[in-house]
Every structure is written in structure tokens, then in C-alpha cells.
Design an enzyme around this catalytic site. Structure first.
Site, short mmCIF file in Angstrom:
data_model
loop_
_atom_site.label_atom_id
_atom_site.label_comp_id
_atom_site.label_asym_id
_atom_site.label_seq_id
_atom_site.Cartn_x
_atom_site.Cartn_y
_atom_site.Cartn_z
N LYS A 154 -10.69 -1.57 7.42
CA LYS A 154 -9.57 -1.18 8.13
C LYS A 154 -9.84 -0.73 9.51
O LYS A 154 -10.46 0.48 9.41
CB LYS A 154 -8.73 -0.43 7.31
N GLU A 178 0.86 -1.03 0.01
CA GLU A 178 0.28 -0.13 -0.26
C GLU A 178 0.74 1.31 -0.06
O GLU A 178 1.58 1.54 1.06
CB GLU A 178 -0.85 -0.09 1.33
#
Length: 220
Positions: free
Chosen positions: A139, A43
């Protein structure tokens, strides 16, 4: 089908390297070392200047469905605050999108283009809203505010939620998060701090290998 396969592959890999840098060149070096160490889900955060350049370079170099291990990685974008940023990153090659918070328009855009999206959530209400909007993985952020037992509490009313804690995950507690039901974990500064301090990026590969080994052990 590609989206479902990609989400499944990300959950199989289990560890996401969340990388921030001072330049696209630095963040590319970080990513290459993390991949070499065995973390295959990367990421790249939009807080890095010219982050789209790094996403484009890495997405051209690696393919998430590559047969050769050295050419395999899943490249995504993080710290996405709005749909405009998400679309720009997708056009640059990002295969998944992560946000620090729940932005409905961003989730809608990602669903439109069949790109996995992982909004940041802190409460049961936010997680429920994320699921209703069609988020693939939620998340839990910032994870350092919670104990791994938080996942059990979430899965009481929302057993269908795929939870990925990010922030505060370490080699010491990774096993606890996985045992509690996390489908993956996000690893940030602990992966890169020492390497940046010493300007020795090979340390990232070593730390990545430690995290991957800890994850595989936790999965049994």
C-alpha cells in the site's frame, strides 16, 4: 491456492473501500452500500469502535467466492498495527489485512495463516523490505503525497512490486494511477464524507458505482 486466488480476485476488482465509522452499525451500513454500488473489496479499519463486530457480521453475510453477485464481497481489516490485532481480525472473519506501515511481525503472522497482507510503505527501502518479508500487495500510503508517476519510479528497480495507492485517490485521478501501473486503489473519505454529512448512506452506493465505472474505463 486459496490465498493466491483471493489476491488475484482483489486485483481484478481493483477498488478497495476503506471504511471508518463511529460504530459497528454505521460501518456495516457503509459497507453494504459500497457493495451494492459495485465495490466488492471492503477494508474495515480498526479505528472504528468494536470493529471486530462489524467484520464478523459482514464476513458471515458475504463470501468472496459466492456465485451470487448479491452475496459476494471480500471483507478485510485495516489500520492494523500489530500481529495481535491481525490475528483477532482473522478469527473474526477478515480475509485480508492492511496496515498503515510496515510491521514485520504482522506480515509474518499473516503469512503463517496464508492471509493476504498489505503493509503501508513510503520509500523504496520499505517496499523492498515488504517484498522480502512476503507482502502480497504494497500500500503506497499516504498516496496524496505522491503523483501517479511515483509508481513508474518504483517499478524501475522493483518491477515485481504490486502497488496500491491509498489516500488522495479520486475520480479525477484514478485513471492516472491505473495507467501508471497500480494493481488496485484504496478509496477512503471521498466515498463516505457526503453520505455521513447528510446521513444518507445511499449516496455511498452511487459514489461506489462511479468509482467502479471509472476503474473499468481505466482498465479498458
Amino acid at each position: 491456492m486459496k490465498k493466491l486466488q483471493l489476491v488475484q480476485k482483489m486485483m481484478e476488482e481493483g477498488v478497495v473501500a476503506v471504511l471508518r465509522g463511529n460504530s459497528p452499525e454505521e460501518i456495516v451500513l457503509m459497507a453494504e452500500q459500497a457493495i451494492a454500488g459495485g465495490i466488492k473489496v471492503i477494508e474495515l479499519t480498526m479505528t472504528t469502535p468494536f470493529a471486530l463486530q462489524a467484520i464478523e457480521k459482514l464476513s458471515r453475510k458475504y463470501a468472496w467466492d459466492a456465485k451470487e453477485e448479491s452475496a459476494y464481497a471480500i471483507i478485510g481489516v485495516g489500520t492494523v498495527l500489530d500481529p495481535e490485532t491481525a490475528r483477532a481480525a482473522i478469527l473474526s472473519g477478515a480475509t485480508f489485512v492492511v496496515g498503515p506501515s510496515l510491521n514485520p511481525e504482522t506480515v509474518a503472522l499473516c503469512n503463517r495463516y496464508r492471509v493476504p497482507v498489505m503493509p503501508g510503505c513510503m520509500t523504496i527501502k520499505e517496499i523492498q523490505e515488504a517484498l522480502e518479508l512476503g507482502a502480497d500487495i504494497v500500500k503506497l500510503f499516504p498516496g496524496n503525497l505522491y503523483h501517479p508517476s511515483m509508481i513508474k519510479a518504483i517499478k524501475g528497480p522493483l518491477p515485481q512490486a504490486n502497488i496500491m495507492p491509498t489516500g488522495g485517490v479520486s475520480l479525477d485521478n484514478l485513471g492516472e494511477w491505473i495507467a501508471a501501473g497500480a494493481v488496485a486503489v484504496g478509496i477512503g473519505s471521498d466515498l463516505t464524507n457526503e453520505a455521513v454529512k447528510q446521513q444518507n448512506f445511499s449516496l455511498i452506493a452511487r459514489k461506489a458505482a462511479d468509482y467502479k465505472a471509472a476503474y473499468l474505463k481505466a482498465r479498458g
